[in-house]
Write an enzyme that holds these catalytic residues in place. Structure first.
Site, short mmCIF file in Angstrom:
data_model
loop_
_atom_site.label_atom_id
_atom_site.label_comp_id
_atom_site.label_asym_id
_atom_site.label_seq_id
_atom_site.Cartn_x
_atom_site.Cartn_y
_atom_site.Cartn_z
N SER A 65 0.98 -0.97 0.06
CA SER A 65 -0.07 -0.16 -0.02
C SER A 65 1.03 1.40 0.04
CB SER A 65 -0.86 -0.38 1.16
OG SER A 65 -1.86 -1.01 0.84
N VAL A 90 -3.91 -2.82 4.83
CA VAL A 90 -3.12 -2.69 5.77
C VAL A 90 -3.40 -2.68 7.17
CG1 VAL A 90 -1.28 -1.26 6.88
CG2 VAL A 90 -1.67 -0.23 4.74
N GLU A 94 2.50 -6.00 14.88
CA GLU A 94 2.99 -5.38 16.74
C GLU A 94 3.63 -3.95 16.58
OE1 GLU A 94 4.09 -9.56 17.78
OE2 GLU A 94 5.45 -8.51 16.96
N HIS A 97 4.24 0.33 11.98
CA HIS A 97 4.40 0.34 10.77
C HIS A 97 3.28 0.56 9.88
CE1 HIS A 97 6.25 -1.95 7.11
NE2 HIS A 97 6.62 -0.25 7.05
N PHE A 122 -9.14 6.88 -2.15
CA PHE A 122 -8.30 6.29 -0.93
C PHE A 122 -9.42 4.95 -0.75
CE2 PHE A 122 -5.63 5.96 2.34
CZ PHE A 122 -5.96 5.11 3.49
N1 LIG Z 1 2.20 -4.89 6.17
C1 LIG Z 1 1.76 -3.80 5.42
C2 LIG Z 1 2.09 -3.58 4.16
N2 LIG Z 1 3.54 -3.10 4.39
C3 LIG Z 1 4.12 -2.93 2.86
C4 LIG Z 1 4.44 -1.74 3.35
O1 LIG Z 1 3.29 -1.18 1.83
C5 LIG Z 1 5.60 -0.92 1.95
O2 LIG Z 1 5.52 -2.33 0.24
C6 LIG Z 1 6.50 -1.26 2.21
O3 LIG Z 1 7.35 -0.62 3.28
C7 LIG Z 1 7.71 -0.99 1.04
O4 LIG Z 1 8.08 0.00 1.21
N3 LIG Z 1 2.01 -3.51 2.61
C8 LIG Z 1 0.20 -3.64 3.21
O5 LIG Z 1 -0.10 -3.80 1.72
N4 LIG Z 1 -0.45 -3.54 4.08
C9 LIG Z 1 0.31 -4.25 4.99
O6 LIG Z 1 -0.23 -4.85 5.43
C1 LIG Z 2 1.82 -2.60 9.28
C2 LIG Z 2 2.98 -3.94 8.14
O1 LIG Z 2 3.60 -3.50 7.46
C3 LIG Z 2 2.83 -4.70 8.82
O2 LIG Z 2 3.37 -6.30 7.95
C4 LIG Z 2 4.20 -4.69 9.95
O3 LIG Z 2 3.90 -5.75 11.41
P1 LIG Z 2 4.56 -5.22 12.54
O4 LIG Z 2 4.24 -3.71 12.99
O5 LIG Z 2 3.78 -6.94 13.08
O6 LIG Z 2 5.95 -6.00 12.39
#
Ligand SMILES: Nc1c(NC[C@H](O)[C@H](O)[C@H](O)CO)[nH]c(=O)[nH]c1=O
Ligand SMILES: CC(=O)[C@@H](O)COP(=O)(O)O
Length: 166
Positions: A65, A90, A94, A97, A122
């Site tokens: 995302s 998203v 934990e 992020h 969005f």
């Molecule tokens: N944890 C989730 C992510 N994480 C990846 C980020 O969006 C991004 O691709 C990365 O940080 C590299 O820039 N993305 C989602 O769409 N949903 C999640 O739950």
């Molecule tokens: C929202 C995310 O990127 C998710 O995968 C991160 O998980 P965490 O906060 O447990 O590292």
């Protein structure tokens, strides 16, 4: 759509514009694809149900995302695209992020809609867990993709109302 309804697939369809010649881009995040694919299906079907031509719907994928903003911006820069729909899920982890992603994408998509002077929607779910995501991707609370597509339809209609000479 209203808080009382709390159903993302319930909306007022009165006065919708003719979108038979409108071109839409749908940018889909690959993270949580089991949910984002349901959002895409909802958005695609809603656009077609309310008059878009299948040949006028273009899809692009991004890894996550966080990349929705740039992917949507690339489509929004194209003169032939009337609206962009950004779809992602998203899920709270934990750490914080998810907060950083959600805020970045919400602000980013707002910025590129204004920068490109066209609707960039969005369509990102920000649930606390997978159950909440499932409920909003064709479950108990409708489909966020439906809502995002209907929002795109209404915004292209408003743009024509405001700018197209009568
Ligand atoms: N944890 C989730 C992510 N994480 C990846 C980020 O969006 C991004 O691709 C990365 O940080 C590299 O820039 N993305 C989602 O769409 N949903 C999640 O739950
Ligand atoms: C929202 C995310 O990127 C998710 O995968 C991160 O998980 P965490 O906060 O447990 O590292």
């Amino acid at each position: 759509m209203s808080s009382a309804d709390k159903n993302l697939s319930v909306f007022n369809t009165a006065g919708l514009p003719d979108i038979s010649n409108k071109k839409f881009a749908i940018v889909v995040a690959e993270w949580n694809s089991e949910i984002t694919e349901k959002l895409f299906e909802g958005a695609y079907q809603t656009l077609v149900t309310y008059g878009a031509s299948e040949s006028n719907i273009e899809r692009g994928n991004v890894p996550g995302s966080f990349e929705l903003t740039l992917g949507a911006h690339w489509f929004a820069q194209r003169a032939d695209i009337d609206a962009v729909i950004a779809l992602g899920v998203v899920i709270q982890g934990e750490t914080k992020h998810n907060d950083y992603i959600n805020h970045a994408v919400a602000q980013g998509i707002t910025n590129i809609s204004i920068q490109n002077n066209k609707p960039v929607i969005f369509g990102v779910l920000t649930p606390n867990n997978m159950e909440q995501a499932i409920d909003r991707a064709g479950g108990a609370f409708g489909n966020k993709g439906d809502e995002a597509a209907m929002t795109a339809i209404k915004m292209v209609g408003l743009k024509d109302q405001v700018f197209v000479r009568k």
